[in-house]
Scaffold this motif. Structure first.
Motif: not given
Lengths: 230, 423
Positions: B92-110, B112-121
């Protein structure tokens, strides 16, 4: 006699003559006046710290100089910067403790009568067996040259902020009592602490290792950072 | 000329308008850093990048758990020195005080050419820099007979949380005079003193509740971290309770049968009551999916933890092959700060400072009997290289050991504040 010698002579002469009222103080009357102090301070052989630090052999001692008493930051800092208890200093302090060392924990409004102060100072001097008045008056203090050299450096705040991340792995913002907080310390206190590990005055496996790796520039940078953050 | 209230408000509005316009424009074009994994490496990196760039970098932290349980100090929970809740932390503090976008999900693919990450959701995130701090996963079949499907019969408890609670419950319910077996992992693995601190904590617990119980360590390694200190402590506190079988007696040839609760050591079958299998380890799966691993781990530059395979990807902590630092939470936290400084310098014009690293690992043997090992490290072209180090001594007095333990409590408070931004 060279110019420097003349100067030293003048300082000693001045120190011995500066305060006629002080030199005329009566230790016996001072002993009676000490009851003002005795609620918190002990003096004489075997004296121990109570609410206040013991005052035996006070004269010539660094300000905030007892290792087993927890002083205010103000007094600790003064000692780190080399200030010693002289008769003049004690006289000024007793006149207005909060004005002389702002932040002192000593809860005492001061003694306005110069004769009573002179008597008290004379009594405290009499209880200081090894007091060398001349040496104390001319002393530049015992600040180790390592510390003076670092305090003379203008610390690089941004570098200090980066380096501080090595400290914050173990030192929390609020002290939990197990590892002290190092935020907001006076520069001399901060530098003195790190140097004391480097020169082996204090020993701690982690701190000795960390301090040994810090050069003067790094310590000055850290001091610039930690002494200003809240 | 003194301002009246109306003029003052007007000037404030004008002032904030001039400030906010460029801020908005910058946020839209600010570079993106995605951090995968919210442990000692990832949470620290996210916080230091967000704080160091002062809004100049958009930071997204991808972490599946909403409440993170630290692996460090989870052994103290087994020993009864900590409550499980005291090991849990929120973002919560990382989101509220540091402006970090906290995403509760699994990263399932990267990609690296397109520089994108796919999440399980199903969502996708783009990055300018990617920080991978996924910790460890287990190598399948490294202990024949054991698998994630049977981990409740023989818990690993080497990722803290439900597995740790399960192991503690099994120990608490073990029959009187039963055998607790640990299958220790081969090098390299997370937290080198961890298995042996765990043995100490289990012994402490059993000594109080089940004093005739036995502990069997099956260990494929010749030697282990702080071995002399642990063995001295076991002799003093838990005499006759702990037996260790090393490679000389077949511990490199071990299999388990979770259904029968047996451990086979070079063909000799031992019946046990509670079994903690800590399998061989490798970098967390996402590092392999991202294609930045070479063998089990992800090789990185010592100067900024950038992958040696892709300089836009940084790998921190347990998953990295970096050189001399042990795989510890302290190390991951130290590496994260070097990595964050480098990323802020590259993407947001911050000043870059030379890499420097440190680590200390505290372990508890019994009440107020703490030990530690630590070192400082520097970056070289080849690796993160050790400079100087220390270790507790066998003949230390009780006051020193108690001070060491108390120090570890202070460290826990500090490092979790350093990770999550709050005490």
């Amino acid at each position: 006699m060279g110019k420097q010698g003349l100067f030293a002579f003048a300082v000693i002469f001045w120190a011995m003559q500066s305060s006629p009222a002080l030199s005329e103080g009566d230790p016996m009357a001072g002993q009676a006046a000490f009851r003002l102090c005795a609620a918190c301070h002990m003096i004489g052989d075997g004296a121990i710290n109570r609410a206040g630090p013991h005052l035996d052999d006070l004269m010539g001692r660094p300000v905030g100089g007892l290792s087993d008493y927890r002083y205010s930051d103000t007094l600790t800092e003064a000692g780190n910067e080399g200030e010693l208890w002289t008769e003049d200093r004690l006289n000024s302090f007793l006149e207005d403790p909060q004005g002389y060392y702002r932040g002192t924990r000593m809860v005492f409004r001061g003694i306005s009568d110069p004769n009573t102060r002179a008597d008290l100072v004379a009594y405290i001097v009499a209880e200081a067996d090894n007091y060398d008045r001349a040496a104390t008056a001319t002393s530049t203090g015992d600040m180790p040259p390592e510390i003076a050299a670092i305090l003379a450096i203008q610390g690089d705040y941004a570098y200090g902020e980066y380096l501080s991340s090595e400290c914050t792995a173990c030192h929390a913002t609020q002290s939990g009592g197990d590892i002290p907080s190092i935020v907001g310390l006076a520069p001399s206190t901060f530098v003195h602490s790190l140097i004391s590990y480097k020169i082996g005055q204090r020993e701690h496996q982690v701190m000795t290792m960390i301090a040994n790796r810090l050069g003067d520039e790094e310590i000055a940078a850290l001091a610039a950072y930690f002494t200003t953050v809240e | 000329m003194p301002l009246d209230r109306r003029q003052f408000l007007g000037s404030t509005a004008a002032f904030s308008a001039t400030l906010s316009t460029p801020m908005l424009a910058r946020a839209q074009t600010a570079p993106n850093v995605v951090v995968i994994g919210g442990g000692a490496g990832g949470a620290t990196a996210a916080r230091y990048i967000a704080n160091g760039s002062q809004g100049g970098i958009n930071v997204t932290l991808v972490e599946p758990t909403r409440s993170y349980f630290t692996c460090f100090f989870s052994n103290l929970y087994l020993g009864g020195f900590r409550e499980i809740d005291s090991l849990g932390h929120s973002y919560g503090t990382l989101a509220a005080d540091y402006g970090i976008n906290v995403v509760h999900d699994w990263a399932v693919d990267v990609d690296r050419q397109a520089k994108t990450i796919t999440l399980a959701g199903g969502a996708s995130l783009s990055y300018d820099r990617l920080v991978l701090s996924p910790g460890i996963d287990f190598i399948e079949d490294s202990v024949p007979g054991w698998s994630l499907a049977t981990q409740n019969a023989m818990p690993h408890a080497y990722k803290a949380g439900s597995q740790t609670e399960l192991l503690k419950a099994q120990l608490a319910n073990m029959r009187e005079g039963g055998v607790f077996a640990m299958v220790a992992p081969p090098n390299p693995y997370r937290c080198p003193p961890g298995p042996y601190e765990r043995v100490s904590m289990v012994a402490h617990m059993l000594k109080e509740t089940n004093p005739t119980a036995k502990i069997l360590i099956v260990d494929p390694k010749e030697s282990f971290s702080k071995q002399g200190l642990f063995e001295d402590g076991w002799e003093r506190h838990y005499t006759g309770m702990i037996e260790r079988i090393g490679p000389d007696f077949g511990a490199t040839n071990v299999s388990v049968d979770p259904a029968a609760m047996t451990v086979s050591i070079d063909g000799n079958v031992e019946q046990v009551d509670v079994c903690n299998v800590i399998p061989a380890q490798r970098a967390g799966r996402i590092a392999h999916l991202a294609g930045v691993t070479d063998g089990n781990w992800a090789p990185v530059s010592a100067y900024n933890l950038a992958s040696r395979i892709d300089e836009n990807v940084h790998v921190l902590g347990d998953a990295a092959a970096q050189g001399d630092m042990p795989k510890s939470g302290f190390s991951a936290n130290s590496q994260a700060k070097v990595c964050a400084n480098s990323i802020v310098a590259d993407l947001a014009g911050g000043r870059a400072f030379p890499a420097r690293f440190a680590n200390t690992c505290w372990s508890l043997i019994d009440t107020n009997d703490g030990i530690k090992v630590g070192a400082t490290y520097e970056a070289t072209d080849e690796k993160i290289a050790k400079i100087d180090g220390f270790v507790s001594q066998v003949d230390e007095d009780a006051a020193t050991r108690e001070a060491t333990y108390r120090e570890s409590l202070g460290w826990y408070d500090a490092i979790t504040e350093d990770m999550f931004g709050t005490a």
